[in-house]
Design a protein around this motif. Structure first.
Motif, PDB file in Angstrom:
ATOM      1  N   GLN A  93      35.676  50.805  41.575  1.00 30.12           N
ATOM      2  CA  GLN A  93      34.572  49.626  41.500  1.00 30.12           C
ATOM      3  C   GLN A  93      33.739  49.841  40.354  1.00 30.12           C
ATOM      4  O   GLN A  93      33.999  50.553  39.515  1.00 30.12           O
ATOM      5  CB  GLN A  93      33.598  49.835  42.631  1.00 30.12           C
ATOM      6  N   GLN A 135      28.085  47.456  43.060  1.00 31.20           N
ATOM      7  CA  GLN A 135      29.330  47.908  43.452  1.00 31.20           C
ATOM      8  C   GLN A 135      29.165  49.586  43.593  1.00 31.20           C
ATOM      9  O   GLN A 135      28.036  50.004  43.084  1.00 31.20           O
ATOM     10  CB  GLN A 135      30.608  47.619  42.545  1.00 31.20           C
ATOM     11  N   GLY A 161      36.024  42.676  42.004  1.00 34.70           N
ATOM     12  CA  GLY A 161      35.636  43.899  42.948  1.00 34.70           C
ATOM     13  C   GLY A 161      36.313  45.063  42.853  1.00 34.70           C
ATOM     14  O   GLY A 161      35.994  46.118  43.358  1.00 34.70           O
ATOM     15  N   PRO A 214      31.032  41.419  42.716  1.00 31.12           N
ATOM     16  CA  PRO A 214      32.057  41.298  43.714  1.00 31.12           C
ATOM     17  C   PRO A 214      31.853  40.102  44.532  1.00 31.12           C
ATOM     18  O   PRO A 214      31.166  40.237  45.641  1.00 31.12           O
ATOM     19  CB  PRO A 214      31.927  42.614  44.733  1.00 31.12           C
TER      20      PRO A 214
END
Lengths: 370, 370
Positions: A79, B79, A210, B248
């Motif tokens: 991430q 994230q 993501g 994301p």
């Protein structure tokens, strides 16, 4: 495109997050309420569930197969995007080594990597294409990399400027080559054995936002210090099979489907490259064959297969172009504010029909307004 | 649950990623190929597109409204999960301040935070419940926090052990209170003004894996040094409205829908707490009212509304319980390996019918095997 099949979808030239294969979206839609055999949605499933672990391994194996990645490399799902890679790379691979990190800068993403990198380690920009407003990539005789550089970092495709390296930069065998391939990952075959580390955010060419894929030579995993923040140490992720903490499960699931689409529906990366060359050529021909009405940003040798950037004779015509293109269901064409003009992103999932429709529109627009 | 409505969905007691409201999944399914008015899927849309920016703001405002968050706080979408927060918090708020970070440890997640925190800053664990195998939370007279601590960190609900703080720990007014609320975020109303920072990974109670919500007092944003890795500096995210890099997008979109479900379908957090108390009481009653057949892990005062943990008289009965529960469409009940036994996670989206079905199964199983 038919409204019934696609629910009023248009040709989407977004630079990222960007178009995905319609067949992949349909599979995701079909499985949204209940993944077959799981009793729940993928979104609701523990990352420790064997069904998900199989999905994660399928995604990894799909990428390994497409790029012919050997067991000398780890494939990690991370991430934080490229932004976190900008810091993780120097923190793991250069910090406290006494060696300099080397960077080639051919656009905005390379510059961002430099800005973060210099916080972490000794540092040298061995080539910077700023003077040309990033319209080209250097040839091997334009930069010099010492044998004891910590690594050479470059961005293989600069999305904003639309410039792409045709081949990897030349490095001494002692120097790991590191590539930000976020915007051209899986667009063509390449020889992974040339790389120490290649990473890519999925949201341009490989999946949704993501998740970031990192393909890393395993010996380099050992370089990161255990004093780093745990999330930033590549080795933690490699040892835990990308489950050091909860991974972005949905993005990995979609990424796996995109890899399968590339292999089974497209026929692999050589076939994908052929299509990408055809699509980009349609647009570059429209730039070149309209008597100078359109002005491409990148020099011919560095033209990107993924992001076609060009300008129009005036701001008025630019605005008119974007507006009329929208009426023709050609969307998200406006260039980044730092370069201006038009940027048509034609990643893997953009169908040839989309490039044809845009090329045809460009020819018509030039005839009427030139 | 009917197979036609839910495509063979079962009651899913996964600890995370975990159950989501079926109505939210249906909306996501309906919009998967084409977000209304967008011409493409949410997955394919630039994070700079106004439609997505509105979705991000809706998600933020949904959380602000549910928790009554004032403008003194930033709401960030990040994230890297709790794992990255374990490092970001001490790096931003304690490192190089000359102050000690204080931690209360009541389970696995608190211990993980300590392990990362001590890499970054001076450090003191003011309470550790390890001796009881983390079956309780301390009362205010069991720990001491000095006026000049950098902050007090605790985990409001320990998923693995099933212990939850009924109220916030007591801190001097000069000491920011920091909570890992990953597994009980939005489960009940609370007074955000008591907190310096509360964060939560979405994948337990608020959405899918891949996004972490941080609610942070704005004055604390200034504490992080610009020498930190850019992604790790909270201020960067706050100044860029959570678009310092590509966020994301899909996880934020689902989170926004969950917030709307909580407000509109459930009626807000007070109503949600009432339901959560009813659901958990069904299971705690089944533990307490079967003549000692089930042994709860947490002491009564610290029982979690979210994760009900208990054991059975033998490993054989435990295996039989899990197996027979599966036949009754009650899934993902096996406890974490570090505690063993059963863990029934009953987050917001677990319907009361699920808790009723499990309680009924527990009573039957105890009668037959007790």
């Amino acid at each position: 495109m038919s409204a019934t099949a696609t629910d009023q979808r248009v040709f989407n030239f977004s630079a990222g997050p960007a178009a995905l294969p319609l067949s992949v979206l349909k599979e995701v839609q079909d499985e949204m309420l209940c993944l077959p055999g799981a009793g729940c949605s993928l979104l609701e499933m523990s990352h420790r569930n064997k069904i998900f672990i199989d999905i994660l391994h399928d995604a990894e194996n799909g990428i390994r197969s497409l790029l012919n990645i050997s067991d000398d490399y780890a494939v990690l799902f991370l991430q934080g995007g490229a932004a976190l890679q900008f810091s993780m790379i120097p923190a793991n691979l250069a910090k406290d080594t006494g060696k300099k990190a080397n960077y080639i800068t051919t656009g905005t993403w390379g510059k961002k990597a430099v800005n973060e990198g210099k916080k972490e380690c000794d540092f040298e920009v061995v080539y910077d294409a700023a003077d040309s407003n990033y319209n080209h990539v250097p040839s091997a005789d334009q930069y010099n990399i010492s044998d004891d550089a910590a690594y050479l970092y470059y961005c293989s495709n600069e999305t904003i400027h639309g410039v792409q390296f045709a081949d990897e930069p030349t490095v001494p065998s002692s120097v790991p080559l590191i590539s930000d391939a976020s915007s051209d990952f899986l667009c063509r075959p390449l020889d992974i054995s040339k790389y120490g580390l290649m990473y890519a955010c999925a949201q341009k060419n490989a999946g949704p936002a993501g998740v970031t894929v990192a393909v890393m030579r395993k010996d380099l995993l050992e370089r990161g210090s255990a004093t780093l923040p745990g999330y930033m140490q590549y080795k933690n992720h490699a040892e835990a099979d990308s489950e050091w903490n909860t991974p972005p499960t949905f993005a990995i699931y979609v990424l796996g489907k995109v890899a399968r689409w590339l292999q089974q529906d497209i026929g692999g990366l050589a076939a994908m490259e052929k299509i990408n060359r055809e699509k980009s050529q349609l647009l570059y021909d429209a730039i070149d064959n309209n008597s100078g009405f359109y002005k491409g940003h990148a020099v011919t040798e560095a033209r990107s297969l993924m992001n076609v950037t060009f300008n129009l004779p005036s701001d008025e015509l630019l605005a008119k172009f974007v507006d009329e293109a929208g009426q023709h269901e050609l969307s998200a064409l406006k260039g980044h504010r730092s370069v201006g003009g038009i940027r048509a992103s034609i990643y893997n999932a953009m169908p040839t029909e989309g490039a044809q429709a845009l090329a045809s529109f460009m020819n018509d627009f030039a005839s009427k307004n030139g």
